[in-house]
Motif scaffolding. Sequence first.
Motif, PDB file in Angstrom:
ATOM      1  N   PHE A   7       0.858  -1.186   0.000  1.00  0.00           N
ATOM      2  CA  PHE A   7       0.000   0.000   0.000  1.00  0.00           C
ATOM      3  C   PHE A   7       0.892   1.232   0.000  1.00  0.00           C
ATOM      4  O   PHE A   7       2.100   1.151   0.257  1.00  0.00           O
ATOM      5  N   VAL A   9       0.672   5.442   1.359  1.00  0.00           N
ATOM      6  CA  VAL A   9      -0.056   6.494   2.069  1.00  0.00           C
ATOM      7  C   VAL A   9       0.564   7.827   1.675  1.00  0.00           C
ATOM      8  O   VAL A   9       1.744   8.069   1.958  1.00  0.00           O
ATOM      9  N   ALA A  13      -1.834  12.446   4.667  1.00  0.00           N
ATOM     10  CA  ALA A  13      -3.088  11.686   4.698  1.00  0.00           C
ATOM     11  C   ALA A  13      -3.370  11.158   6.100  1.00  0.00           C
ATOM     12  O   ALA A  13      -2.490  11.097   6.961  1.00  0.00           O
ATOM     13  N   ARG A  15      -5.100   7.672   7.899  1.00  0.00           N
ATOM     14  CA  ARG A  15      -5.580   6.309   7.657  1.00  0.00           C
ATOM     15  C   ARG A  15      -5.908   5.649   8.986  1.00  0.00           C
ATOM     16  O   ARG A  15      -5.126   5.700   9.935  1.00  0.00           O
ATOM     17  N   PRO A 190     -10.333   7.118   5.143  1.00  0.00           N
ATOM     18  CA  PRO A 190      -9.992   5.830   4.520  1.00  0.00           C
ATOM     19  C   PRO A 190      -9.322   4.898   5.521  1.00  0.00           C
ATOM     20  O   PRO A 190      -8.728   5.337   6.510  1.00  0.00           O
ATOM     21  N   GLU A 201      -8.093  -4.176   2.527  1.00  0.00           N
ATOM     22  CA  GLU A 201      -8.547  -2.847   2.142  1.00  0.00           C
ATOM     23  C   GLU A 201      -7.356  -1.916   2.278  1.00  0.00           C
ATOM     24  O   GLU A 201      -6.674  -1.924   3.307  1.00  0.00           O
ATOM     25  N   ASP A 202      -7.077  -1.115   1.239  1.00  0.00           N
ATOM     26  CA  ASP A 202      -5.822  -0.357   1.239  1.00  0.00           C
ATOM     27  C   ASP A 202      -5.997   1.155   1.317  1.00  0.00           C
ATOM     28  O   ASP A 202      -5.083   1.913   1.049  1.00  0.00           O
ATOM     29  N   GLY A 203      -7.203   1.602   1.688  1.00  0.00           N
ATOM     30  CA  GLY A 203      -7.429   3.038   1.836  1.00  0.00           C
ATOM     31  C   GLY A 203      -7.755   3.742   0.548  1.00  0.00           C
ATOM     32  O   GLY A 203      -7.973   4.948   0.552  1.00  0.00           O
ATOM     33  N   GLN A 204      -7.825   3.004  -0.544  1.00  0.00           N
ATOM     34  CA  GLN A 204      -8.180   3.597  -1.825  1.00  0.00           C
ATOM     35  C   GLN A 204      -9.668   3.405  -2.074  1.00  0.00           C
ATOM     36  O   GLN A 204     -10.434   3.052  -1.183  1.00  0.00           O
ATOM     37  N   ALA A 205     -10.104   3.571  -3.316  1.00  0.00           N
ATOM     38  CA  ALA A 205     -11.531   3.549  -3.626  1.00  0.00           C
ATOM     39  C   ALA A 205     -12.150   2.172  -3.420  1.00  0.00           C
ATOM     40  O   ALA A 205     -13.311   2.027  -3.082  1.00  0.00           O
ATOM     41  N   PRO A 208      -7.863  -3.853  -2.474  1.00  0.00           N
ATOM     42  CA  PRO A 208      -6.668  -4.047  -3.296  1.00  0.00           C
ATOM     43  C   PRO A 208      -6.789  -5.300  -4.161  1.00  0.00           C
ATOM     44  O   PRO A 208      -7.541  -6.209  -3.841  1.00  0.00           O
TER      45      PRO A 208
END
Length: 211
Positions: A7, A9, A13, A15, A190, A201-205, A208
């Motif tokens: 991932f 960051v 940001a 998280r 996120p 879950e990688d904090g993106q939309a 992953p």
Amino acid sequence: MLQAVSFAVPAGAFRWLLGPSGAGKSSLLRVLQLAVLPSSGQFELFGTAVQRAPRRQLVRLRRRMGVVFQDLRLLPELSVFDNVALPMRLAQVPEPRVQAEVTEMLSWIGLGRRLRARPGELSVGEQQRAAIARAVVLRPPLLLADEPTGSLDAPQALRLMELLMELNQLGSTVIVATHNDQLVRHFKAPALRLERGRLVEDGQAGPPAAP
């Protein structure tokens, strides 16, 4: 054990780091704070390839972080004031600024009357607040927090999360591991989510891609 965790960051940001007990949250934080180095793959921190960096450079990288440990790690022989002031004094901040900023920070988190108390004289919640104050007093570029509100009641937890969010708004990258679903719902951000050592879950939309 972490497996195929990948991932990124961005600087500045926030998280959440989520997952059940044993998912690998503390292990990941230990890697991020350079307590252990990855056995494979690549790890870049502040633009530095960690595995290839000499020891001196790793020390400099650690000094750019604030860390809230689960076991707090307050120094029992020092007062609350001196525990919180320690990062500033190690960074050779002028003493008048140390006195002013540490006093202001401890007053803000409700320990203004406990400046000279030692950690053993504080409640667990007060110790937690002192540990967080120590981690954020230098406004570090990166803050890593492992269950920072675990010993606090709900109003204290909300107040301290507001402090971490304010630090983030000032430009610090903040990663907070927690089991507190109420805080996660209250402070929308996120998430990095681990299950059995794998990132799901990688904090993106979206989730992953499978490794």
